[in-house]
Design an enzyme around this catalytic site. Structure first.
Site, short mmCIF file in Angstrom:
data_model
loop_
_atom_site.label_atom_id
_atom_site.label_comp_id
_atom_site.label_asym_id
_atom_site.label_seq_id
_atom_site.Cartn_x
_atom_site.Cartn_y
_atom_site.Cartn_z
N ALA A 8 1.40 -1.41 0.00
CA ALA A 8 0.00 0.00 0.00
C ALA A 8 1.42 1.43 0.00
O ALA A 8 2.09 0.44 0.97
CB ALA A 8 -0.63 0.38 1.13
N SER A 38 1.14 4.40 2.11
CA SER A 38 1.11 2.95 2.23
C SER A 38 2.52 2.36 2.20
O SER A 38 3.37 2.75 3.00
CB SER A 38 0.23 2.39 1.11
#
Length: 290
Positions: free
Chosen positions: A11, A117
């Protein structure tokens, strides 16, 4: 990002002064009246009066690309910031960190580096050896310490309220004939897991255009933790279904980051670009130098 086992994924004033000086040479009084002093151009402003804003470098994470920063880029540019949205290779933490380090060193002047992320892990490693990085900004991001991998963080801070990501894999043959494995998210379940508060049409495009990430990314340990010597800011996405919000909060607090919590999905830079922009502005003001 939380994974189903096996854990394979998450992410300028000199110009004005020069113009005035040029006009002064054309003034008749300057040549026709020798006993009169010619008009003088104003002295250039002190450099501090025209502060150059740092370049904001944005690094995306897994299952995304640089286009996710579009709204943030537009806001930052309107506020006068030079911006670079990096195409993170997603080929491995060591590889990606080295790539971003090289890019950062190629950008002259002060910088604020932002990671979303998995991009948070990348900037944590990449910024450590770049002396003119002023601050780090983490957006729903991993903020690992030295020796930690993303997989180990997810294992140690598992949250039963955050379901496993709907990951899928495919293999391919590299040019050296070894086999590589990439991970991506099931497009049919992408929005719920990654971008629940993003309009459906936009989230569907994000799902279709997502960039897979090499499976080995999540087992590689962090080599350097730049947040130990740089001030940091962090956005915790309280509705995140990819990285548990509790893990985001833990990592941000451990790093001593200035934390802002936002009711947002994992794709906070898409659904809440104003919040991301404010964090960058806060980091700039706090680290501004005369």
């Amino acid at each position: 990002m939380k994974l189903a086992r096996p854990r394979t994924t998450l992410a300028v004033g000199a110009t004005a002064a020069a113009a005035v000086a040029a006009l002064a040479t054309l003034t008749p009084a300057a040549s026709a009246t020798p006993d009169r002093a010619a008009p003088q151009a104003p002295a250039p402003a002190h450099p501090a009066a025209h502060r150059t804003k740092p370049t904001v470098v944005l690094v995306h994470g897994a299952f995304a690309d640089a286009s996710g920063w579009e709204a943030t880029v537009n806001r930052l540019r309107r506020d006068g910031y030079p911006v670079r949205a990096v195409a993170n290779p997603l080929r491995g933490l060591d590889h990606d960190a080295a790539y971003v380090t090289g890019l950062l060193k190629s950008i002259k002047g002060p910088k604020i580096v932002v990671g979303h992320s998995y991009g948070g892990a990348v900037i944590t490693n990449a910024a450590a050896s770049v002396p003119d990085v002023r601050a780090l900004v983490y957006v729903a991001a991993f903020v690992p310490d030295t020796g930690e991998s993303l997989g180990s963080l997810l294992e140690e801070h598992a949250d039963p309220t955050v379901p496993a990501l709907p990951q899928q894999t495919f293999t391919y043959t590299r040019p050296d004939n070894t086999t590589g494995t990439d991970v991506f998210l099931d497009p049919a379940r992408f929005r719920a897991a990654f971008a629940a508060d993003v309009p459906a049409r936009e989230a569907d495009f994000m799902a279709a255009s997502q960039r897979p990430i090499a499976v080995e990314v999540f087992g590689q340990p962090t080599k350097e933790a730049a947040w130990k010597k740089l001030p940091s800011w962090a956005l915790v996405a309280t509705q995140d279904q990819a990285i548990p919000p509790s893990l985001e909060r833990f990592m941000a607090r451990r790093a001593g980051a200035h934390i802002t919590e936002v009711r947002s999905s994992h794709a906070a830079m898409v659904s809440n670009p104003e919040a991301v922009t404010r964090l960058v502005q806060q980091a700039d003001r706090a680290t501004r130098r005369p």
